[in-house]
Motif scaffolding. Structure first.
Motif, PDB file in Angstrom:
ATOM      1  N   UNK A 243       0.853  -1.184   0.000  1.00 22.11           N
ATOM      2  CA  UNK A 243       0.000   0.000   0.000  1.00 22.11           C
ATOM      3  C   UNK A 243       0.897   1.245   0.000  1.00 22.11           C
ATOM      4  N   UNK A 244       0.552   2.217  -0.833  1.00 24.00           N
ATOM      5  CA  UNK A 244       1.273   3.488  -0.823  1.00 24.00           C
ATOM      6  C   UNK A 244       0.274   4.615  -0.602  1.00 24.00           C
ATOM      7  N   UNK A 342      -6.680  -3.321   0.754  1.00 23.48           N
ATOM      8  CA  UNK A 342      -6.412  -1.968   1.185  1.00 23.48           C
ATOM      9  C   UNK A 342      -6.931  -1.739   2.587  1.00 23.48           C
ATOM     10  N   UNK A 343      -7.460  -0.532   2.814  1.00 23.72           N
ATOM     11  CA  UNK A 343      -7.960  -0.199   4.138  1.00 23.72           C
ATOM     12  C   UNK A 343      -9.391  -0.708   4.292  1.00 23.72           C
ATOM     13  N   UNK A 352      -3.297   3.741  -1.409  1.00 22.25           N
ATOM     14  CA  UNK A 352      -3.559   3.100  -2.696  1.00 22.25           C
ATOM     15  C   UNK A 352      -3.084   1.665  -2.496  1.00 22.25           C
ATOM     16  N   UNK A 353      -4.013   0.715  -2.434  1.00 22.52           N
ATOM     17  CA  UNK A 353      -3.640  -0.648  -2.035  1.00 22.52           C
ATOM     18  C   UNK A 353      -2.763  -1.342  -3.080  1.00 22.52           C
ATOM     19  N   UNK A 354      -1.799  -2.109  -2.601  1.00 18.80           N
ATOM     20  CA  UNK A 354      -0.944  -2.891  -3.478  1.00 18.80           C
ATOM     21  C   UNK A 354      -1.562  -4.224  -3.869  1.00 18.80           C
TER      22      UNK A 354
ATOM     23  N   UNK B 337      -9.353   3.319  -1.939  1.00 16.78           N
ATOM     24  CA  UNK B 337      -8.509   3.098  -0.755  1.00 16.78           C
ATOM     25  C   UNK B 337      -8.635   1.664  -0.252  1.00 16.78           C
ATOM     26  N   UNK B 338      -9.834   1.143  -0.404  1.00 20.26           N
ATOM     27  CA  UNK B 338     -10.072  -0.201   0.101  1.00 20.26           C
ATOM     28  C   UNK B 338     -11.404  -0.733  -0.368  1.00 20.26           C
ATOM     29  N   UNK B 339     -11.501  -2.043  -0.398  1.00 16.31           N
ATOM     30  CA  UNK B 339     -12.755  -2.728  -0.712  1.00 16.31           C
ATOM     31  C   UNK B 339     -13.051  -3.647   0.462  1.00 16.31           C
ATOM     32  N   UNK B 340     -14.284  -3.626   0.918  1.00 15.27           N
ATOM     33  CA  UNK B 340     -14.603  -4.497   2.046  1.00 15.27           C
ATOM     34  C   UNK B 340     -16.079  -4.859   2.005  1.00 15.27           C
ATOM     35  N   UNK B 341     -16.351  -6.149   2.213  1.00 17.35           N
ATOM     36  CA  UNK B 341     -17.738  -6.583   2.260  1.00 17.35           C
ATOM     37  C   UNK B 341     -17.815  -8.090   2.176  1.00 17.35           C
TER      38      UNK B 341
END
Lengths: 497, 497
Positions: A243-244, A342-343, A352-354, B337-341
């Motif tokens: 992640x950056x 990511x988060x 910014x997820x790797x 930023x992220x994906x979650x579910x």
């Protein structure tokens, strides 16, 4: 049997007949006399959970399975190694003309004791008001309870010195909960396959009764393949590897957007219909008989209650209940089980997820196969320029389907009728079980789930299985064992007709 | 100053001049004499973390901020309530002709003590081999350390009985780490806005030096809006309300696929370029001067080291470094930023999720605004049939840009030159700070980040700020305070020219 049930079954029974179980009271007395020992055997089994995902009790579980078979009267039982968790192969030669295969799973799903009302390995017997007494424990209904019920039937034969009316071949696996990845190796074993080849079919013991006492004979099931689609800067060779800071989005490729773009190609714009190239190539349409069975099932169900239970207000495409149930049985699917990357905490975080991942399951219908589905998915991704998206298959198997006119199903219907149990036949379950291991090559045998009794909570906390039923219409442990005895005689009788 | 730095600065200094700080040795002695008290003040401040996301020490943090201002010589300081965390407004009338605004954040980012090498609230002073002594603690560099350095400068004036060369207006907020949502309310306050209106500009203290000692003057920053896009069966009125078994995919709408389809419309097929309708309508191209500054920055940077640090092998679109840096400064972005579910643990789980979420940040360039961006995003989703996707904005602000010829920037450049510090000017940072609160309406003031010194680890464990520097080219706490004194005199001098 109630009049409604008799009427409902009349048409279905045209191919079934009812055989007599010789000296049934003697066997029934043996089942009752063995009740406490039989239940204790189940409790001891629950106390030793084999969990393939955790590599827990792999050797111990296989060895216990082997001993359970020998104790129940199988003359030989051996552990069959695989590249994963071993299987168990056992045979009981009763000198009979016919043979039936029995499929056991000796593994159970993971559990978190903190979520349980009683310790999940203690297999405590608790009151279920209005229903009777139930064992609460991991594996109680899925599948040790029904399997122990079948073993109790065999112990009754042993206790009375009686020979079984059919020979038995037992194949057991310890990876059912991780999609039976290595079970085909057990079937293909040069000792096992010839033994199975002599069988009329294969069944797994089950607790098929609902709260009303009605049972379902399921003639088929969709296949299921579980996989993860992983998009990562490490894999695509561009980065970022980790992640950056999200402010770099303007200058750096985003593995997350790449996954979104790849996923987008997998289903049509309706957000539903699979769009993987060639996906429907081998989809066999439902037969008129299958449509008839589905319509019968729809007529018996309470659509409003079902919707409420699922927390939905409409079926997909705003279809009516019957159309949607026909779709449920006939259509292969591509489902997103979860998105993670990511988060993932509360609110946001400027990264910014790797690496991001979609957890997918594919449901397959005849004549699709697991290998076909996986290779078509990979080819589709490559063709659309997403060859860097990793396809990590964690397990799966193709669809299964068994002829309702097979001896296995005819005997099951006759045994249910004899037990006075209302039942329906389901053309195909949308849920999955690895029956294709038997119905597909190399064995190509009828396969089904056989048994009465009741339980619930598979994969959930407080899983339970009824051992003493307060309702005459619902089987407890002893009635469940007697059902198997009757079923084996029906099978011998059916096979001779 | 090294020759290289002198050469690099020669062209830039055309608009800057160097003023004398009267009786500088007296002030310097006061700064040195106050060192221990000044550092202790910082440590006590770190010991009381205000964390807006957790509503932690909201009252206490605002009150401490008020007292810190009064102690440093502000004649009045008061807490300004908002609909969120309160701000603080203070003024120091030195009887000077000119006025400058100072912006403080008194909040800090969340932290997990388990990840730290020393307790994050203890503000322990530790050796940094080759660099000197640093305070380790949450907020050390972001932003209490630099702010305490500025306060130390004010204490030196107080200790020597000297009047400041400019009047000060302090505006402080406790929500910087949650995107300054309510800070505009502080600025718009009828006491605050007229006071700010008299100022030459506003600055936040910062520790601008890199490991080499070089500093950067950043003339602008992208805006940032953080939001969550939520797709749920509860919101879309179709269901499912909760996760259901994945086998039902054929008959039930999938909120996860709906999110994928909605996300897919937000960027072009390149997985990068924003495709929200009208997104580029108000994007102002870079000026020739901005391009020149970016090219100068590129010439000074080690591209290979930068790529290695980011873990990337290529820039987006395979662009060369300069083209990519021009894109970084000039292009608005839509980042995941992220994906979650659904199921997010190891492997898979057969569920069809009732709710999935994408965490998004939007980076905005002049002349985009936060309100414009959010309303365009919502309109875009509605137009594409995704009006049920919830847009939950957690905070944000538009871009900020300040003229390099403003007195604020000219004074900053002169003070850096006087301190012998090599510096570059950055046209625009891709990272964000809420400078638009000042540069945008209603205040419309120059705004920047001013200060020397060094630290790192903002938002990360073991955040640190140098208090004693072992390098003559890098400022410790006392040199940092002297820089602010010189800067204030430069500002008074610059304003008079």
């Amino acid at each position: 049997m109630k009049m409604r049930a008799l009427a409902a079954c009349a048409a279905l029974l045209s191919t079934a007949a009812i055989a007599e179980t010789p000296n049934r009271p003697q066997l029934e007395a043996a089942v009752k006399a063995g009740h406490d020992v039989n239940v204790k055997r189940l409790q001891d089994w629950i106390a030793l959970p084999t969990i393939a995902a955790e590599r827990r009790n792999v050797r111990e579980g296989a060895e216990l399975m082997r001993r359970l078979a020998l104790d129940a009267g199988f003359q030989q039982a051996e552990i069959i190694p695989t590249d994963g968790v071993p299987g168990v192969f056992a045979s009981l030669d009763a000198g009979a003309k016919d043979c039936v295969g029995v499929y056991f799973m000796y593994d159970v799903k993971q559990f978190d004791p903190a979520e349980w009302s009683s310790p999940p390995l203690e297999a405590r017997i608790v009151d279920r008001p209005g229903e009777g007494k139930a064992i609460v424990g991991r594996g109680a209904v899925n599948q040790k309870g029904p399997e122990a019920t079948f073993l109790a039937a065999l112990h009754a034969f042993k206790a009375t010195g009686r020979k079984l009316p059919v020979n038995l071949v037992l194949v057991a696996e310890g990876e059912e909960e991780i999609a039976s990845t290595h079970f085909p190796q057990v079937i293909a074993n040069p000792k096992v396959l010839p033994a199975l080849g002599k069988c009329l079919g294969v069944f797994i013991p089950t607790a098929a009764q609902s709260a009303t006492g009605a049972a379902t004979i399921t003639l088929g099931a969709k296949g299921a393949v579980e996989l993860q689609l992983i998009s990562s800067g490490a894999k695509n060779g561009r980065g970022p590897k980790n992640d950056i800071h999200s402010s770099l989005m303007a200058s750096v490729d985003s593995p997350a957007w790449r996954l979104v773009k790849a996923l987008d190609t997998l289903v049509a714009d309706d957000g539903h219909t699979p769009a993987i190239e060639g996906w429907f190539e081998h989809v066999r349409p439902l037969t008129d008989r299958q449509k008839q069975l589905i319509a019968q099932g729809v007529a018996k169900q309470d659509e409003a209650a079902l919707k409420k239970g699922l927390g939905i207000q409409r079926w997909a495409f705003d279809e009516d209940f019957l159309t949607s149930q026909l779709r449920l049985a006939s259509q292969p699917t591509v489902n997103i089980q979860g998105l993670v990357g990511g988060y993932t905490g509360p609110g946001g975080k400027t990264v910014l997820p790797g690496r991001v991942e979609a957890k997918i399951d594919l449901r397959l219908v005849p004549d699709m196969t697991k290998d076909e589905a996986v290779s078509k998915l990979k080819a589709h991704l490559a063709k659309h320029g997403f060859g860097d998206i990793e396809v990590k298959v964690s397990g799966g198997y193709g669809p299964t389907q068994t002829d309702e006119n097979s001896a296995l199903i005819r005997a099951q219907r006759a045994a249910l009728t004899k037990a006075g149990i209302d039942y329906a036949m389901s053309a195909r379950s949308a849920g999955s079980w690895p029956g294709v291991v038997f119905t597909g090559p190399p064995a190509k045998l009828p396969a089904g789930q056989v048994g009465i009794g009741r339980g619930s909570g598979a994969h959930a906390p407080n899983e339970w299985f009824l051992v003493d039923s307060s309702s005459p219409r619902i089987a407890g442990f002893d009635q469940g064992a007697m059902f198997y005895i009757d079923f084996l005689y029906e099978l011998a009788g059916t096979a001779r007709r």
